[in-house]
Design a protein around this motif. Structure first.
Motif, PDB file in Angstrom:
ATOM      1  N   VAL A 227       0.771  -1.276  -0.079  1.00  0.00           N
ATOM      2  CA  VAL A 227      -0.043  -0.171  -0.163  1.00  0.00           C
ATOM      3  C   VAL A 227       0.984   1.307  -0.110  1.00  0.00           C
ATOM      4  O   VAL A 227       1.949   1.070   0.721  1.00  0.00           O
ATOM      5  CB  VAL A 227      -0.808  -0.008   1.219  1.00  0.00           C
ATOM      6  CG1 VAL A 227      -1.881   1.300   1.367  1.00  0.00           C
ATOM      7  CG2 VAL A 227      -1.949  -1.244   1.138  1.00  0.00           C
ATOM      8  N   ASP A 228       0.393   2.225  -0.728  1.00  0.00           N
ATOM      9  CA  ASP A 228       1.039   3.423  -0.754  1.00  0.00           C
ATOM     10  C   ASP A 228       0.128   4.592  -1.193  1.00  0.00           C
ATOM     11  O   ASP A 228      -1.058   4.074  -1.572  1.00  0.00           O
ATOM     12  CB  ASP A 228       2.153   3.715  -1.642  1.00  0.00           C
ATOM     13  CG  ASP A 228       3.519   4.790  -1.370  1.00  0.00           C
ATOM     14  OD1 ASP A 228       3.059   5.580  -0.133  1.00  0.00           O
ATOM     15  OD2 ASP A 228       4.384   4.923  -1.943  1.00  0.00           O
ATOM     16  N   ASP A 229       0.575   5.872  -0.983  1.00  0.00           N
ATOM     17  CA  ASP A 229      -0.679   6.926  -1.396  1.00  0.00           C
ATOM     18  C   ASP A 229      -0.614   7.061  -2.764  1.00  0.00           C
ATOM     19  O   ASP A 229      -1.670   7.133  -3.557  1.00  0.00           O
ATOM     20  CB  ASP A 229      -0.269   8.062  -0.615  1.00  0.00           C
ATOM     21  CG  ASP A 229       0.980   8.716  -0.829  1.00  0.00           C
ATOM     22  OD1 ASP A 229       1.951   8.150  -1.140  1.00  0.00           O
ATOM     23  OD2 ASP A 229       1.241  10.063  -0.707  1.00  0.00           O
TER      24      ASP A 229
ATOM     25  N   ALA B 258       3.597   6.599  -8.875  1.00  0.00           N
ATOM     26  CA  ALA B 258       4.106   7.403  -9.871  1.00  0.00           C
ATOM     27  C   ALA B 258       4.641   6.843 -11.080  1.00  0.00           C
ATOM     28  O   ALA B 258       4.024   6.111 -11.909  1.00  0.00           O
ATOM     29  CB  ALA B 258       4.799   8.445  -9.344  1.00  0.00           C
ATOM     30  N   THR B 259       6.067   6.681 -10.975  1.00  0.00           N
ATOM     31  CA  THR B 259       6.811   5.877 -11.999  1.00  0.00           C
ATOM     32  C   THR B 259       6.659   4.442 -11.485  1.00  0.00           C
ATOM     33  O   THR B 259       7.138   3.767 -12.404  1.00  0.00           O
ATOM     34  CB  THR B 259       8.239   6.383 -11.937  1.00  0.00           C
ATOM     35  OG1 THR B 259       8.925   6.085 -10.860  1.00  0.00           O
ATOM     36  CG2 THR B 259       8.201   7.954 -12.465  1.00  0.00           C
ATOM     37  N   GLY B 260       6.502   4.222 -10.386  1.00  0.00           N
ATOM     38  CA  GLY B 260       6.398   2.747  -9.944  1.00  0.00           C
ATOM     39  C   GLY B 260       7.730   2.028  -9.411  1.00  0.00           C
ATOM     40  O   GLY B 260       7.792   1.211  -8.818  1.00  0.00           O
ATOM     41  N   GLY B 261       8.775   2.967  -9.229  1.00  0.00           N
ATOM     42  CA  GLY B 261      10.117   2.619  -8.706  1.00  0.00           C
ATOM     43  C   GLY B 261       9.918   2.194  -7.279  1.00  0.00           C
ATOM     44  O   GLY B 261      10.625   1.152  -6.989  1.00  0.00           O
ATOM     45  N   THR B 262       9.189   2.877  -6.367  1.00  0.00           N
ATOM     46  CA  THR B 262       9.062   2.458  -4.967  1.00  0.00           C
ATOM     47  C   THR B 262       8.221   1.524  -4.761  1.00  0.00           C
ATOM     48  O   THR B 262       8.461   0.677  -4.076  1.00  0.00           O
ATOM     49  CB  THR B 262       8.615   4.001  -4.322  1.00  0.00           C
ATOM     50  OG1 THR B 262       8.974   5.112  -4.975  1.00  0.00           O
ATOM     51  CG2 THR B 262       8.629   3.534  -2.878  1.00  0.00           C
ATOM     52  N   ALA B 263       7.332   1.020  -5.510  1.00  0.00           N
ATOM     53  CA  ALA B 263       6.465   0.058  -5.350  1.00  0.00           C
ATOM     54  C   ALA B 263       7.001  -1.280  -5.737  1.00  0.00           C
ATOM     55  O   ALA B 263       7.024  -2.174  -5.165  1.00  0.00           O
ATOM     56  CB  ALA B 263       5.010   0.162  -6.005  1.00  0.00           C
TER      57      ALA B 263
END
Ligand code: AMP
Length: 177
Positions: A124-126, A129-134
């Motif tokens: 889960v995240d808010d 965006a580019t998807g790198g973090t997820a």
């Protein structure tokens, strides 16, 4: 309430802040949504309705705004919660991953005992965006033995194509741009 009406109300509560934190970025500020108890609950309703079908056994959420939604989702689904944090914040033995940003790189960590072997995890995240973090978070979940059942975001910036980085796991998002 009708899904479109709920999502329209949530969308209306997202504040665009141009040039934050850097010139050229339009920051999606969720604080007006958080400030309204009916909207906050509605955002968790929609997230959980989408995520439930994937039968998650744990929520893993990303520092720091992901914690707000992730812990509420975990409570609603009746599952435990585990944090993914910036390096050096977690107290126990941790696994670290580095990943590329537009300029430079960043890193995230998870406790090595954050999930049980084979456990179905909802990431889960808010904002997607580019998807790198997820993507990095999903890699961490797998490295500590979990299975990524699905991803859930309040906001998806669809024009950045982050979803394509997340592989086969389903992506649930409440508000799409
Ligand atoms: P990314 O790795 O590019 O998908 O970026 C996702 C992370 O950056 C999330 O943790 C978001 O909180 C944050 N983020 C990226 N872009 C935005 C934006 N336009 N508004 C708010 N947060 C953002």
């Amino acid at each position: 309430m009708n899904e479109d009406i709920r999502v329209a109300a949530l969308r209306a509560a997202i504040r665009d802040v141009p040039d934050f934190p850097r010139p050229g970025i339009v920051f999606k500020d969720i604080t007006p949504l958080l400030a309204d108890p009916a909207l906050l609950r509605s955002s968790i309703d929609v997230l959980c309705e989408g995520a439930m079908a994937h039968r998650p056994q744990r929520v893993v959420a990303i520092e720091s705004r992901g914690f707000i939604f992730g812990s509420l989702v975990a409570d609603r689904l009746g599952v435990g919660f585990a944090p993914v944090r910036k390096p050096g914040k977690l107290p126990h033995r941790s696994v670290r991953i580095s990943y590329a940003l537009e300029y430079g790189e960043d890193a995230l960590e998870i406790h090595e005992d954050a999930v049980r072997a084979g456990e179905r995890v909802l990431v889960v995240d808010d904002v997607l965006a580019t998807g790198g973090t997820a993507r990095a978070t999903a890699d961490l979940v797998r490295r500590v033995g979990g299975e990524v059942a699905a991803f859930a975001f309040v906001i998806e910036l669809g024009f950045l194509g982050g979803r394509e980085k997340l592989g086969a796991a389903e992506v649930v998002s409440v508000i799409r741009y």
